[in-house]
Motif scaffolding. Sequence first.
Motif, PDB file in Angstrom:
ATOM      1  N   PHE A  27       0.852  -1.187   0.000  1.00 30.89           N
ATOM      2  CA  PHE A  27       0.000   0.000   0.000  1.00 30.89           C
ATOM      3  C   PHE A  27       0.888   1.237   0.000  1.00 30.89           C
ATOM      4  CE2 PHE A  27      -2.831  -3.256   1.334  1.00 30.89           C
ATOM      5  CZ  PHE A  27      -4.067  -2.855   0.861  1.00 30.89           C
ATOM      6  N   LYS A  28       0.395   2.284  -0.632  1.00 26.76           N
ATOM      7  CA  LYS A  28       1.180   3.517  -0.772  1.00 26.76           C
ATOM      8  C   LYS A  28       1.443   4.162   0.581  1.00 26.76           C
ATOM      9  CE  LYS A  28      -0.796   4.269  -5.309  1.00 26.76           C
ATOM     10  NZ  LYS A  28      -1.834   4.933  -6.076  1.00 26.76           N
ATOM     11  N   GLY A  29       2.707   4.534   0.789  1.00 28.87           N
ATOM     12  CA  GLY A  29       3.120   5.228   1.996  1.00 28.87           C
ATOM     13  C   GLY A  29       3.221   6.723   1.749  1.00 28.87           C
ATOM     14  N   ASP A  30       3.601   7.464   2.788  1.00 32.28           N
ATOM     15  CA  ASP A  30       3.715   8.919   2.687  1.00 32.28           C
ATOM     16  C   ASP A  30       4.701   9.360   1.609  1.00 32.28           C
ATOM     17  OD1 ASP A  30       1.823   9.753   4.477  1.00 32.28           O
ATOM     18  OD2 ASP A  30       3.229  10.746   5.826  1.00 32.28           O
ATOM     19  N   GLY A  31       5.796   8.630   1.462  1.00 28.78           N
ATOM     20  CA  GLY A  31       6.793   8.975   0.455  1.00 28.78           C
ATOM     21  C   GLY A  31       6.238   8.932  -0.958  1.00 28.78           C
ATOM     22  N   TYR A  32       5.288   8.050  -1.193  1.00 26.82           N
ATOM     23  CA  TYR A  32       4.663   7.942  -2.517  1.00 26.82           C
ATOM     24  C   TYR A  32       3.966   9.246  -2.886  1.00 26.82           C
ATOM     25  CZ  TYR A  32       1.948   6.022  -6.382  1.00 26.82           C
ATOM     26  OH  TYR A  32       1.406   5.784  -7.611  1.00 26.82           O
ATOM     27  N   TYR A  33       3.352   9.866  -1.885  1.00 30.43           N
ATOM     28  CA  TYR A  33       2.607  11.108  -2.109  1.00 30.43           C
ATOM     29  C   TYR A  33       3.462  12.363  -1.928  1.00 30.43           C
ATOM     30  CZ  TYR A  33      -1.403   8.002  -1.761  1.00 30.43           C
ATOM     31  OH  TYR A  33      -2.303   6.983  -1.957  1.00 30.43           O
ATOM     32  N   GLY A  34       4.715  12.185  -1.532  1.00 29.23           N
ATOM     33  CA  GLY A  34       5.605  13.330  -1.338  1.00 29.23           C
ATOM     34  C   GLY A  34       5.318  14.112  -0.067  1.00 29.23           C
ATOM     35  N   GLY A  57       8.459  -1.776   5.236  1.00 27.38           N
ATOM     36  CA  GLY A  57       8.446  -0.643   4.332  1.00 27.38           C
ATOM     37  C   GLY A  57       9.448  -0.835   3.208  1.00 27.38           C
ATOM     38  N   SER A  58       9.264  -0.036   2.162  1.00 26.42           N
ATOM     39  CA  SER A  58      10.197  -0.031   1.041  1.00 26.42           C
ATOM     40  C   SER A  58      10.365   1.405   0.555  1.00 26.42           C
ATOM     41  CB  SER A  58       9.699  -0.914  -0.096  1.00 26.42           C
ATOM     42  OG  SER A  58      10.598  -0.818  -1.199  1.00 26.42           O
ATOM     43  N   LEU A  59      11.568   1.731   0.141  1.00 27.34           N
ATOM     44  CA  LEU A  59      11.867   3.037  -0.435  1.00 27.34           C
ATOM     45  C   LEU A  59      11.897   2.976  -1.956  1.00 27.34           C
ATOM     46  CD1 LEU A  59      14.696   4.097   2.040  1.00 27.34           C
ATOM     47  CD2 LEU A  59      12.256   4.639   2.154  1.00 27.34           C
ATOM     48  N   ALA A  60      11.744   1.773  -2.503  1.00 26.62           N
ATOM     49  CA  ALA A  60      11.799   1.573  -3.954  1.00 26.62           C
ATOM     50  C   ALA A  60      10.466   1.927  -4.610  1.00 26.62           C
ATOM     51  CB  ALA A  60      12.156   0.129  -4.274  1.00 26.62           C
ATOM     52  N   ILE A  61      10.529   2.436  -5.832  1.00 30.57           N
ATOM     53  CA  ILE A  61       9.317   2.757  -6.588  1.00 30.57           C
ATOM     54  C   ILE A  61       8.577   1.483  -6.974  1.00 30.57           C
ATOM     55  CG2 ILE A  61       8.462   3.754  -8.745  1.00 30.57           C
ATOM     56  CD1 ILE A  61      10.786   5.804  -8.485  1.00 30.57           C
ATOM     57  N   ASP A  62       9.324   0.469  -7.379  1.00 28.33           N
ATOM     58  CA  ASP A  62       8.757  -0.830  -7.746  1.00 28.33           C
ATOM     59  C   ASP A  62       9.497  -1.899  -6.942  1.00 28.33           C
ATOM     60  OD1 ASP A  62       7.413  -2.907  -8.994  1.00 28.33           O
ATOM     61  OD2 ASP A  62       8.680  -2.858 -10.780  1.00 28.33           O
ATOM     62  N   PHE A  95       8.295   6.229   3.578  1.00 33.96           N
ATOM     63  CA  PHE A  95       8.230   4.974   2.833  1.00 33.96           C
ATOM     64  C   PHE A  95       7.400   5.161   1.567  1.00 33.96           C
ATOM     65  CE2 PHE A  95       8.019   4.053   7.443  1.00 33.96           C
ATOM     66  CZ  PHE A  95       9.307   3.568   7.599  1.00 33.96           C
ATOM     67  N   MET A  96       7.884   4.608   0.477  1.00 34.03           N
ATOM     68  CA  MET A  96       7.091   4.609  -0.756  1.00 34.03           C
ATOM     69  C   MET A  96       5.936   3.623  -0.627  1.00 34.03           C
ATOM     70  SD  MET A  96       8.291   6.810  -2.884  1.00 34.03           S
ATOM     71  CE  MET A  96       7.777   6.345  -4.515  1.00 34.03           C
ATOM     72  N   TRP A  97       6.215   2.468  -0.036  1.00 39.80           N
ATOM     73  CA  TRP A  97       5.226   1.400   0.115  1.00 39.80           C
ATOM     74  C   TRP A  97       5.335   0.797   1.506  1.00 39.80           C
ATOM     75  CZ3 TRP A  97       1.865   0.951  -3.788  1.00 39.80           C
ATOM     76  CH2 TRP A  97       2.257   1.408  -5.054  1.00 39.80           C
ATOM     77  N   VAL A  98       4.220   0.276   2.015  1.00 44.36           N
ATOM     78  CA  VAL A  98       4.203  -0.474   3.263  1.00 44.36           C
ATOM     79  C   VAL A  98       3.367  -1.736   3.059  1.00 44.36           C
ATOM     80  CG1 VAL A  98       4.514   1.561   4.741  1.00 44.36           C
ATOM     81  CG2 VAL A  98       2.203   0.761   4.196  1.00 44.36           C
ATOM     82  N   ARG A  99       3.602  -2.719   3.902  1.00 44.75           N
ATOM     83  CA  ARG A  99       2.815  -3.947   3.882  1.00 44.75           C
ATOM     84  C   ARG A  99       2.873  -4.585   5.266  1.00 44.75           C
ATOM     85  NH1 ARG A  99       6.618  -8.120   0.333  1.00 44.75           N
ATOM     86  NH2 ARG A  99       8.222  -8.422   1.925  1.00 44.75           N
TER      87      ARG A  99
END
Length: 117
Positions: A27-34, A57-62, A95-99
Amino acid sequence: MNWIDIVIILSATSYDGSTATVTGNKFKGDGYYGRADGLHTVAYYLNGFIGTIKMQGSLAIDPQTSDWFDIDGTTLGDGSTVLSENTFKNFTGNFMWVRVVVENFSAGTINKVLYNN
């Protein structure tokens, strides 16, 4: 917390003996939305749960398998203690993504896991 932003990141899951590990979708994290604050909240709803449940968490776009890491302060359970509680954890990071990840799952039910960023 804005209730509109809350999503179910793991639906009801009961231990059925088939697997000890459950990995939720990303799921999109705060980093995804800037967003600059990086504030996230997760709520765990457990009933007779034995195992370990945590956020990654992940910092990667994909993100690929090796891009995920455990987020400090989000873990519940030690794999042997029965948990029947509803509790939340706040965590900070861009984080770009979390799970959600469940390990050593050996009994009980995860009623749901909610997430807000």
